[in-house]
Design an enzyme around this catalytic site. Sequence first.
Site, PDB file in Angstrom:
ATOM      1  N   SER A   1       7.464  46.931  35.531  1.00  0.00           N
ATOM      2  CA  SER A   1       8.624  47.824  35.995  1.00  0.00           C
ATOM      3  C   SER A   1       9.266  47.400  37.150  1.00  0.00           C
ATOM      4  CB  SER A   1       7.904  49.196  36.335  1.00  0.00           C
ATOM      5  OG  SER A   1       8.707  50.104  36.876  1.00  0.00           O
TER       6      SER A   1
ATOM      7  N   TYR B   1       2.526  55.401  40.126  1.00  0.00           N
ATOM      8  CA  TYR B   1       3.237  54.497  39.106  1.00  0.00           C
ATOM      9  C   TYR B   1       3.505  53.276  39.695  1.00  0.00           C
ATOM     10  CZ  TYR B   1       6.407  53.359  35.433  1.00  0.00           C
ATOM     11  OH  TYR B   1       7.150  52.714  34.101  1.00  0.00           O
TER      12      TYR B   1
HETATM   13  P1  NAP Z   1       7.108  56.817  26.645  1.00  0.00           P
HETATM   14  O1  NAP Z   1       8.198  56.796  25.660  1.00  0.00           O
HETATM   15  O2  NAP Z   1       6.560  57.732  27.251  1.00  0.00           O
HETATM   16  O3  NAP Z   1       5.917  56.087  25.364  1.00  0.00           O
HETATM   17  C1  NAP Z   1       4.703  55.845  25.954  1.00  0.00           C
HETATM   18  C2  NAP Z   1       3.572  55.558  24.698  1.00  0.00           C
HETATM   19  O4  NAP Z   1       2.311  55.232  25.597  1.00  0.00           O
HETATM   20  C3  NAP Z   1       3.407  56.864  24.099  1.00  0.00           C
HETATM   21  O5  NAP Z   1       3.393  56.336  22.708  1.00  0.00           O
HETATM   22  C4  NAP Z   1       2.205  57.324  24.311  1.00  0.00           C
HETATM   23  O6  NAP Z   1       1.419  57.986  23.479  1.00  0.00           O
HETATM   24  C5  NAP Z   1       1.575  56.055  24.651  1.00  0.00           C
HETATM   25  N1  NAP Z   1       0.150  56.325  25.604  1.00  0.00           N
HETATM   26  C6  NAP Z   1       0.340  57.023  26.763  1.00  0.00           C
HETATM   27  N2  NAP Z   1      -1.054  57.094  27.211  1.00  0.00           N
HETATM   28  C7  NAP Z   1      -1.743  56.485  26.122  1.00  0.00           C
HETATM   29  C8  NAP Z   1      -3.154  56.154  26.247  1.00  0.00           C
HETATM   30  N3  NAP Z   1      -3.962  56.514  27.097  1.00  0.00           N
HETATM   31  N4  NAP Z   1      -3.614  55.668  25.030  1.00  0.00           N
HETATM   32  C9  NAP Z   1      -3.056  55.266  24.320  1.00  0.00           C
HETATM   33  N5  NAP Z   1      -1.442  55.363  24.087  1.00  0.00           N
HETATM   34  C10 NAP Z   1      -1.056  56.147  25.194  1.00  0.00           C
HETATM   35  O7  NAP Z   1       7.222  55.363  27.513  1.00  0.00           O
HETATM   36  P2  NAP Z   1       8.103  54.227  27.276  1.00  0.00           P
HETATM   37  O8  NAP Z   1       9.510  54.580  28.101  1.00  0.00           O
HETATM   38  O9  NAP Z   1       8.566  53.636  25.730  1.00  0.00           O
HETATM   39  O10 NAP Z   1       7.428  53.190  28.071  1.00  0.00           O
HETATM   40  C11 NAP Z   1       6.560  52.381  27.484  1.00  0.00           C
HETATM   41  C12 NAP Z   1       6.156  51.218  28.521  1.00  0.00           C
HETATM   42  O11 NAP Z   1       7.150  50.917  29.423  1.00  0.00           O
HETATM   43  C13 NAP Z   1       5.261  52.139  29.702  1.00  0.00           C
HETATM   44  O12 NAP Z   1       4.371  51.161  30.022  1.00  0.00           O
HETATM   45  C14 NAP Z   1       6.306  52.363  30.959  1.00  0.00           C
HETATM   46  O13 NAP Z   1       5.690  52.474  32.030  1.00  0.00           O
HETATM   47  C15 NAP Z   1       6.972  51.038  30.745  1.00  0.00           C
HETATM   48  N6  NAP Z   1       8.301  51.233  31.224  1.00  0.00           N
HETATM   49  C16 NAP Z   1       9.245  51.992  30.769  1.00  0.00           C
HETATM   50  C17 NAP Z   1      10.803  52.168  31.336  1.00  0.00           C
HETATM   51  C18 NAP Z   1      11.638  52.964  31.250  1.00  0.00           C
HETATM   52  O14 NAP Z   1      12.731  53.182  31.515  1.00  0.00           O
HETATM   53  N7  NAP Z   1      11.482  53.910  29.933  1.00  0.00           N
HETATM   54  C19 NAP Z   1      10.781  51.184  32.413  1.00  0.00           C
HETATM   55  C20 NAP Z   1       9.873  50.047  32.749  1.00  0.00           C
HETATM   56  C21 NAP Z   1       8.709  50.140  32.366  1.00  0.00           C
HETATM   57  P3  NAP Z   1       1.667  59.728  23.502  1.00  0.00           P
HETATM   58  O15 NAP Z   1       3.054  60.024  23.157  1.00  0.00           O
HETATM   59  O16 NAP Z   1       0.560  60.216  22.639  1.00  0.00           O
HETATM   60  O17 NAP Z   1       1.496  60.086  24.869  1.00  0.00           O
HETATM   61  C1  GCO Z   2      11.558  56.380  37.499  1.00  0.00           C
HETATM   62  C2  GCO Z   2      11.557  55.940  36.027  1.00  0.00           C
HETATM   63  C3  GCO Z   2      11.244  54.203  36.339  1.00  0.00           C
HETATM   64  C4  GCO Z   2      11.333  53.727  35.094  1.00  0.00           C
HETATM   65  C5  GCO Z   2      10.816  52.271  34.925  1.00  0.00           C
HETATM   66  C6  GCO Z   2      11.838  51.537  35.800  1.00  0.00           C
HETATM   67  O1  GCO Z   2      10.931  57.526  37.650  1.00  0.00           O
HETATM   68  O2  GCO Z   2      11.741  55.721  38.447  1.00  0.00           O
HETATM   69  O3  GCO Z   2      10.917  56.394  35.212  1.00  0.00           O
HETATM   70  O4  GCO Z   2       9.813  54.258  36.919  1.00  0.00           O
HETATM   71  O5  GCO Z   2      10.315  54.419  34.049  1.00  0.00           O
HETATM   72  O6  GCO Z   2       9.666  52.168  35.520  1.00  0.00           O
HETATM   73  O7  GCO Z   2      11.600  50.022  35.696  1.00  0.00           O
END
Ligand code: NAP
Ligand code: GCO
Length: 261
Positions: free
Chosen positions: A146, A159
């Site tokens: 992230s 986080y």
């Molecule tokens: P999301 O839409 O919240 O999806 C997260 C997924 O992880 C969901 O399918 C959730 O399932 C699953 N999950 C959560 N806890 C779990 C567990 N204990 N066991 C198995 N599955 C679990 O998140 P996203 O935005 O796609 O993010 C995916 C990854 O990218 C995460 O690691 C997040 O930190 C990272 N990330 C996101 C962003 C962003 O801007 N979106 C940026 C940087 C990094 P449930 O629905 O059942 O909870």
């Molecule tokens: C926040 C956002 C971010 C993104 C991502 C950025 O609350 O700042 O959720 O943390 O999820 O991790 O890279």
Amino acid sequence: MDMKDFSLEGKVAWVTGASYGIGFAIASAYATAGAKIVFNDIKEELVEKGLAAYKEAGIEATGYVCDVTNEEQVEETTKKILDKFGKIDILVNNAGIIKRIPMLEMKASEFRQVIDVDLNAPFIVSKAVIPSMIKNGHGKIINICSMMSELGRETVSAYAAAKGGLKMLTRNIASEYGQYNIQCNGIGPGYIETPQTAPLRVPGNPFNEFILAKTPANRWGKTEDLQGPAVFLASDASNFVNGHVLYVDGGILAYIGKQPQ
Ligand code: NAP
Ligand code: GCO
């Protein structure tokens, strides 16, 4: 160089938490590149929802109910995958949660829950999968890090601590298992349009303007923006890339931010 190095033909990829969001996009790209797709989610109904979504996208995926923080469930799921496919070539530790709570208001249990899913779980799943990768003579592990692997901000202490730790776990797996032709790298998405960031993108939320001002690309990222980098890190084209976090952030980390007009 042979463009076949970017192919995932014949590979087996496990993307955790990939019923939707970033995980679903990465798994879909892997299928397009020729891989067999395995994913998991905590809830049966979400696994079913994910299977339907993959099918609608023309992808034959295999889904398991598995809480990635639960060692027994992870070991059982790993065995099921190996029994069915005989190998796991690619592991993407994608499953993750966030809790946006000011530190002084956050319970220790809430802090621990974020650390458990975002840092302990990648350790648990990687530990379960690496032995088969060693036996197979190769493997790719990709941890979804992230911006918060590098930066802090208000309300995301747990986080940021988890994602900062995940960057170092990535480097340590690379250090410890590179000798077995296992490459472990990270992807650091910027601010991406998924359910996880939906609260930040509601109309009128000043955070939306803030992110646009901090992003040279002047837009939120889309899950599709992550697909090419994810395929690269899963493919033979990146066999000498190890311990690296590839930021896919539209330039946020490079930019001081647009000055107020
Ligand atoms: P999301 O839409 O919240 O999806 C997260 C997924 O992880 C969901 O399918 C959730 O399932 C699953 N999950 C959560 N806890 C779990 C567990 N204990 N066991 C198995 N599955 C679990 O998140 P996203 O935005 O796609 O993010 C995916 C990854 O990218 C995460 O690691 C997040 O930190 C990272 N990330 C996101 C962003 C962003 O801007 N979106 C940026 C940087 C990094 P449930 O629905 O059942 O909870
Ligand atoms: C926040 C956002 C971010 C993104 C991502 C950025 O609350 O700042 O959720 O943390 O999820 O991790 O890279």
